[in-house]
Design an enzyme around this catalytic site. Structure first.
Site, PDB file in Angstrom:
ATOM      1  N   ARG A  65     -73.238 -30.347 -15.896  1.00 30.89           N
ATOM      2  CA  ARG A  65     -72.677 -31.324 -14.964  1.00 30.89           C
ATOM      3  C   ARG A  65     -72.997 -30.963 -13.515  1.00 30.89           C
ATOM      4  O   ARG A  65     -73.336 -31.830 -12.704  1.00 30.89           O
ATOM      5  CB  ARG A  65     -71.163 -31.424 -15.179  1.00 30.89           C
ATOM      6  CG  ARG A  65     -70.798 -31.919 -16.572  1.00 30.89           C
ATOM      7  CD  ARG A  65     -69.312 -32.162 -16.708  1.00 30.89           C
ATOM      8  NE  ARG A  65     -68.924 -32.274 -18.111  1.00 30.89           N
ATOM      9  CZ  ARG A  65     -67.810 -32.838 -18.538  1.00 30.89           C
ATOM     10  NH1 ARG A  65     -66.962 -33.362 -17.676  1.00 30.89           N
ATOM     11  NH2 ARG A  65     -67.520 -32.897 -19.816  1.00 30.89           N
ATOM     12  N   ARG A  86     -71.709 -36.262 -19.680  1.00 32.28           N
ATOM     13  CA  ARG A  86     -71.168 -35.264 -20.593  1.00 32.28           C
ATOM     14  C   ARG A  86     -71.875 -33.955 -20.340  1.00 32.28           C
ATOM     15  O   ARG A  86     -72.791 -33.869 -19.535  1.00 32.28           O
ATOM     16  CB  ARG A  86     -71.369 -35.701 -22.044  1.00 32.28           C
ATOM     17  CG  ARG A  86     -70.229 -36.541 -22.597  1.00 32.28           C
ATOM     18  CD  ARG A  86     -70.163 -36.421 -24.118  1.00 32.28           C
ATOM     19  NE  ARG A  86     -69.812 -35.063 -24.526  1.00 32.28           N
ATOM     20  CZ  ARG A  86     -69.929 -34.613 -25.764  1.00 32.28           C
ATOM     21  NH1 ARG A  86     -70.414 -35.392 -26.721  1.00 32.28           N
ATOM     22  NH2 ARG A  86     -69.575 -33.386 -26.063  1.00 32.28           N
ATOM     23  N   ARG A 113     -59.766 -41.457 -16.793  1.00 39.02           N
ATOM     24  CA  ARG A 113     -58.700 -41.159 -15.836  1.00 39.02           C
ATOM     25  C   ARG A 113     -59.259 -40.888 -14.448  1.00 39.02           C
ATOM     26  O   ARG A 113     -58.782 -41.424 -13.436  1.00 39.02           O
ATOM     27  CB  ARG A 113     -57.890 -39.942 -16.320  1.00 39.02           C
ATOM     28  CG  ARG A 113     -56.894 -39.410 -15.291  1.00 39.02           C
ATOM     29  CD  ARG A 113     -56.323 -38.068 -15.718  1.00 39.02           C
ATOM     30  NE  ARG A 113     -57.346 -37.037 -15.820  1.00 39.02           N
ATOM     31  CZ  ARG A 113     -57.817 -36.329 -14.797  1.00 39.02           C
ATOM     32  NH1 ARG A 113     -57.378 -36.551 -13.574  1.00 39.02           N
ATOM     33  NH2 ARG A 113     -58.732 -35.402 -15.000  1.00 39.02           N
ATOM     34  N   ARG A 114     -60.273 -40.038 -14.390  1.00 39.87           N
ATOM     35  CA  ARG A 114     -60.884 -39.726 -13.099  1.00 39.87           C
ATOM     36  C   ARG A 114     -61.581 -40.949 -12.517  1.00 39.87           C
ATOM     37  O   ARG A 114     -61.493 -41.219 -11.314  1.00 39.87           O
ATOM     38  CB  ARG A 114     -61.873 -38.570 -13.265  1.00 39.87           C
ATOM     39  CG  ARG A 114     -61.195 -37.235 -13.526  1.00 39.87           C
ATOM     40  CD  ARG A 114     -62.205 -36.161 -13.911  1.00 39.87           C
ATOM     41  NE  ARG A 114     -61.559 -34.864 -14.089  1.00 39.87           N
ATOM     42  CZ  ARG A 114     -62.019 -33.901 -14.879  1.00 39.87           C
ATOM     43  NH1 ARG A 114     -63.112 -34.108 -15.594  1.00 39.87           N
ATOM     44  NH2 ARG A 114     -61.385 -32.756 -14.980  1.00 39.87           N
ATOM     45  N   SER A 171     -69.067 -22.449 -26.578  1.00 40.65           N
ATOM     46  CA  SER A 171     -69.396 -22.773 -25.188  1.00 40.65           C
ATOM     47  C   SER A 171     -68.956 -21.642 -24.267  1.00 40.65           C
ATOM     48  O   SER A 171     -68.046 -20.862 -24.589  1.00 40.65           O
ATOM     49  CB  SER A 171     -68.729 -24.077 -24.759  1.00 40.65           C
ATOM     50  OG  SER A 171     -67.348 -23.882 -24.525  1.00 40.65           O
ATOM     51  N   ARG A 230     -64.762 -22.080 -30.005  1.00 43.12           N
ATOM     52  CA  ARG A 230     -66.071 -22.707 -29.807  1.00 43.12           C
ATOM     53  C   ARG A 230     -67.005 -21.718 -29.126  1.00 43.12           C
ATOM     54  O   ARG A 230     -66.569 -20.721 -28.547  1.00 43.12           O
ATOM     55  CB  ARG A 230     -65.931 -23.954 -28.937  1.00 43.12           C
ATOM     56  CG  ARG A 230     -65.136 -25.077 -29.550  1.00 43.12           C
ATOM     57  CD  ARG A 230     -64.877 -26.168 -28.509  1.00 43.12           C
ATOM     58  NE  ARG A 230     -66.120 -26.682 -27.949  1.00 43.12           N
ATOM     59  CZ  ARG A 230     -66.228 -27.243 -26.739  1.00 43.12           C
ATOM     60  NH1 ARG A 230     -65.182 -27.339 -25.955  1.00 43.12           N
ATOM     61  NH2 ARG A 230     -67.383 -27.712 -26.329  1.00 43.12           N
ATOM     62  N   THR A 276     -68.562 -38.522 -13.969  1.00 45.50           N
ATOM     63  CA  THR A 276     -67.417 -38.017 -14.716  1.00 45.50           C
ATOM     64  C   THR A 276     -67.423 -38.647 -16.104  1.00 45.50           C
ATOM     65  O   THR A 276     -67.833 -39.794 -16.257  1.00 45.50           O
ATOM     66  CB  THR A 276     -66.072 -38.330 -14.020  1.00 45.50           C
ATOM     67  OG1 THR A 276     -65.005 -37.887 -14.868  1.00 45.50           O
ATOM     68  CG2 THR A 276     -65.903 -39.815 -13.760  1.00 45.50           C
ATOM     69  N   LYS A 283     -55.347 -29.960 -22.343  1.00 46.64           N
ATOM     70  CA  LYS A 283     -55.682 -31.336 -22.000  1.00 46.64           C
ATOM     71  C   LYS A 283     -56.613 -31.967 -23.036  1.00 46.64           C
ATOM     72  O   LYS A 283     -56.740 -33.195 -23.081  1.00 46.64           O
ATOM     73  CB  LYS A 283     -56.320 -31.407 -20.608  1.00 46.64           C
ATOM     74  CG  LYS A 283     -57.752 -30.918 -20.499  1.00 46.64           C
ATOM     75  CD  LYS A 283     -58.212 -30.995 -19.062  1.00 46.64           C
ATOM     76  CE  LYS A 283     -59.639 -30.514 -18.882  1.00 46.64           C
ATOM     77  NZ  LYS A 283     -60.631 -31.401 -19.474  1.00 46.64           N
ATOM     78  N   ASP A 284     -57.253 -31.145 -23.860  1.00 50.42           N
ATOM     79  CA  ASP A 284     -58.150 -31.648 -24.888  1.00 50.42           C
ATOM     80  C   ASP A 284     -57.483 -31.773 -26.253  1.00 50.42           C
ATOM     81  O   ASP A 284     -58.113 -32.203 -27.214  1.00 50.42           O
ATOM     82  CB  ASP A 284     -59.370 -30.721 -25.038  1.00 50.42           C
ATOM     83  CG  ASP A 284     -60.219 -30.678 -23.786  1.00 50.42           C
ATOM     84  OD1 ASP A 284     -60.182 -31.651 -23.013  1.00 50.42           O
ATOM     85  OD2 ASP A 284     -60.910 -29.668 -23.576  1.00 50.42           O
ATOM     86  N   CYS A 313     -57.655 -42.263 -26.738  1.00 61.89           N
ATOM     87  CA  CYS A 313     -58.513 -41.311 -26.025  1.00 61.89           C
ATOM     88  C   CYS A 313     -59.121 -41.917 -24.762  1.00 61.89           C
ATOM     89  O   CYS A 313     -59.526 -41.195 -23.866  1.00 61.89           O
ATOM     90  CB  CYS A 313     -59.620 -40.802 -26.936  1.00 61.89           C
ATOM     91  SG  CYS A 313     -60.930 -41.999 -27.230  1.00 61.89           S
TER      92      CYS A 313
END
Length: 327
Positions: free
Chosen positions: A157, A151, A133-134, A18, A16, A129, A85-86, A244
């Site tokens: 962020r 996001r 989960r968080r 980013s 990607r 967030t 994790k993604d 998800c």
């Protein structure tokens, strides 16, 4: 240097665009080059990069990985670097995770106004967030925060805090370390308060399962302890059949016993995003069978009621998203 590797065609690494993805991919490329392999970085735009809807709205699994995986399967690139994790737990037919390098610090962090910690933020503070989960673990702390769904990349962020729009945001320490922004961290959160996402801080190096040359190159970067730990964590997620939106955290650590043998110590969390339900369990098992360790802990979680708050897993779709993508 391996002269045969140096003379071969460059390994095309798809990534990607980013900042974080490019940083991770560049690091992997440098490690491969240090082992004598020529590497060419190929930038790929994914659905998650252009669709600004929230992850919950997009739903599904793997939007950040899907375009790169298609390029891999089509032969346009030879390998990809994923934040584990993604990455969906279910294997992608025709592809293999051939290398998992040494893991960065897997913990979550708080970036807050005035450098405040979680315990110092007042009741009513607004914390951002994009992760259920968080959110679940923040609410379970009972500190009275308002959780805002956000996001964006790391700078976006963090900008919510510097602009004053939010009192704090939660980000993975690993991503901040990779882009050299740990100086902005107000607090690195103890896993006793917030368990990370399964695989957080680890990279998965993926290639076509029949590409012996690339498989051998990526295996040179594989770290056995990291692979065992993240395999156990992801086995929890897989055995829970979590979708998800499931607020699931897991962290495995490798423990050396007095006799010199190795074991996996595994902790996991399942909760409701509004804080109305939380379940934390742990287990210890064989280093040589991390999948069994994760599956055993998942069974304990399910026996103790985790199924009540775990949404069903979606059918994988190349145009849909994964949870917690990015930081």
């Amino acid at each position: 240097m391996n002269s045969q590797a140096a003379d071969a065609a460059p390994i095309r690494l798809g990534t990607r665009r980013s900042h974080l993805a490019m940083t991770q991919s560049t690091w992997v490329a440098e490690q491969l080059r240090a082992h004598g392999h020529a590497v060419e970085i190929v930038e790929i735009t994914t659905e998650g990069d252009v669709n600004r809807a929230s992850l919950a709205q997009m739903g599904g699994t793997g939007v950040f990985a899907a375009a790169i995986r298609r390029a891999l399967l089509d032969g346009e690139v030879d390998m990809a670097v994923h934040s584990l994790k993604d990455l969906p737990v279910a294997p992608e037919p025709g592809l293999v995770i051939a290398g998992i390098p040494v893991r960065e610090d897997p913990r979550d962090t708080l970036i807050a106004r005035d450098g405040l910690t979680l315990g110092e933020l007042p009741a009513g503070a607004v914390v951002g967030t994009g992760s259920p989960r968080r959110a679940a673990q923040l609410q379970a702390l009972g500190l009275g925060f308002e959780i805002r769904d956000i996001r964006g990349n790391i700078d976006t962020r963090m900008g919510y805090v510097t602009s004053g729009e939010l009192d704090g945001v939660i980000l993975a320490r690993a991503g901040l370390a990779r882009v050299e922004r740990t100086d902005a961290i107000s607090e690195t959160i103890d896993p006793l308060q917030m368990l990370p996402a399964p695989g957080q801080g680890a990279l998965g190096l993926e290639c076509r399962e029949g590409d012996a040359r690339v498989i051998a190159a990526l295996a040179e970067l594989d770290d056995a302890d990291t692979r065992a730990a993240v395999t156990a964590e992801r086995a929890v997620l897989g055995a829970l059949e979590a979708g998800c939106a499931a607020p699931v955290g897991a962290l495995a650590e490798i423990v050396e016993e007095p006799d010199g043998s190795l074991e996996i110590s595994l902790r996991a969390f399942v909760g409701a995003p509004d804080g109305s339900f939380e379940l934390r369990r742990s287990d210890v098992g064989s280093y040589d069978d991390p999948v069994a360790v994760g599956e055993a802990l998942a069974r304990t979680l399910l026996d103790d009621g985790a199924g009540a708050v775990i949404p069903p897993r979606e059918t994988p779709n190349p145009t849909t998203s994964t949870k917690e993508a990015g930081a």
